[in-house]
Design an enzyme around this catalytic site. Sequence first.
Site, short mmCIF file in Angstrom:
data_model
loop_
_atom_site.label_atom_id
_atom_site.label_comp_id
_atom_site.label_asym_id
_atom_site.label_seq_id
_atom_site.Cartn_x
_atom_site.Cartn_y
_atom_site.Cartn_z
N PRO A 52 0.79 -1.23 0.00
CA PRO A 52 0.00 0.00 0.00
C PRO A 52 0.83 1.28 0.00
CG PRO A 52 -0.04 -1.03 2.17
CD PRO A 52 0.59 -2.02 1.23
N ASN A 53 0.30 2.22 -0.75
CA ASN A 53 0.83 3.59 -0.86
C ASN A 53 2.10 3.71 -1.70
OD1 ASN A 53 -1.19 4.97 0.73
ND2 ASN A 53 -0.31 3.91 2.49
N ARG B 86 5.15 12.51 -2.84
CA ARG B 86 5.29 13.13 -1.52
C ARG B 86 6.46 12.49 -0.79
NH1 ARG B 86 0.42 11.70 1.49
NH2 ARG B 86 1.70 12.38 3.21
N TYR C 162 11.74 8.83 0.75
CA TYR C 162 11.71 7.81 -0.30
C TYR C 162 12.41 8.21 -1.60
CZ TYR C 162 8.20 5.96 2.89
OH TYR C 162 7.56 5.48 4.00
N ASN D 276 8.05 -5.71 -1.49
CA ASN D 276 8.04 -4.56 -0.57
C ASN D 276 6.62 -4.52 -0.01
OD1 ASN D 276 7.93 -2.19 0.83
ND2 ASN D 276 9.02 -0.98 -0.71
N ALA E 61 3.50 -0.95 4.57
CA ALA E 61 3.05 -1.00 5.97
C ALA E 61 2.52 -2.38 6.38
CB ALA E 61 1.98 0.07 6.19
N GLU F 12 12.65 -9.61 1.01
CA GLU F 12 11.89 -8.42 1.41
C GLU F 12 12.72 -7.17 1.13
OE1 GLU F 12 11.11 -8.49 5.58
OE2 GLU F 12 9.93 -6.64 5.58
N HIS G 31 12.73 -2.83 1.52
CA HIS G 31 12.17 -1.53 1.91
C HIS G 31 13.09 -0.45 1.36
CE1 HIS G 31 9.10 -3.10 4.61
NE2 HIS G 31 10.00 -4.01 4.97
N ARG H 106 13.86 4.66 11.63
CA ARG H 106 12.58 5.40 11.66
C ARG H 106 11.81 5.06 12.95
NH1 ARG H 106 9.65 4.97 6.04
NH2 ARG H 106 8.52 6.71 7.01
O1 CA2 Z 1 10.66 2.06 2.97
C1 CA2 Z 1 9.79 1.38 2.45
O2 CA2 Z 1 9.89 0.89 1.32
C2 CA2 Z 1 8.46 1.16 3.19
O3 CA2 Z 1 8.02 -0.17 2.91
C3 CA2 Z 1 7.47 2.17 2.60
C4 CA2 Z 1 6.11 2.18 3.30
C5 CA2 Z 1 6.28 2.27 4.82
O4 CA2 Z 1 5.01 2.11 5.45
C6 CA2 Z 1 7.25 1.21 5.36
O5 CA2 Z 1 7.40 1.40 6.76
C7 CA2 Z 1 8.60 1.32 4.69
C8 CA2 Z 1 5.27 3.35 2.79
C9 CA2 Z 1 4.96 3.25 1.29
C10 CA2 Z 1 5.07 4.57 0.59
O6 CA2 Z 1 4.28 5.57 1.21
C11 CA2 Z 1 4.26 6.84 0.69
C12 CA2 Z 1 3.33 7.71 1.23
C13 CA2 Z 1 3.26 8.99 0.76
C14 CA2 Z 1 4.11 9.44 -0.24
C15 CA2 Z 1 5.04 8.57 -0.78
C16 CA2 Z 1 5.11 7.27 -0.31
#
Ligand code: CA2
Length: 149
Positions: free
Chosen positions: A12-13, A20, A25, A76, A79, A100, A102, A109
């Site tokens: 997700p996301n 953003r 990221y 990946n 969350a 896996e 990330h 974090r």
């Molecule tokens: O660092 C990673 O790849 C994560 O898997 C990214 C996830 C986060 O919940 C993990 O803890 C680490 C979040 C996905 C991306 O979320 C975004 C939200 C808003 C803008 C850009 C990316």
Amino acid sequence: MKRPLIVVLNGPNLNMLGLRQPDIYGHATLDDVEQVCIQAAERLDVAIDFRQTNGEGELVSWVQECRGRASGVVINPAAYGHTSIALLDALHAIECPVIEVHISNIHRREAFRHHSYVSQAACGVICGLGVRGYAHALQAMADIIEDEG
Ligand code: CA2
């Protein structure tokens, strides 16, 4: 000879990448990540199936579909890695290696990101190397598949 299939799953996301939070990221979009994976796959002579979903159930179904179809899974879980026992159970049930990834270093974090259920099913974990982590994961998976013969 048929190329081995590595399924690259994104949770997700991750469709928001590049839009953003570039401080965490980077600036690459999910399309850029797919291009990184396509180029790595060509170099390694493997086939890839690259997907993203925001749905936990859909991610679980895609993992189940890997059984008997994929030679390896790079995931990946975003969350869901921190929350989903359903995803862990699905990954335990497939009989191929899992790596896996990330993008960010989850250990630098918030404390709630330090634990990943998915790691229990993974033969390796790459985090904090940005989108290049996907290319490293594909390289490692290609090596594992070759070693397994
Ligand atoms: O660092 C990673 O790849 C994560 O898997 C990214 C996830 C986060 O919940 C993990 O803890 C680490 C979040 C996905 C991306 O979320 C975004 C939200 C808003 C803008 C850009 C990316």
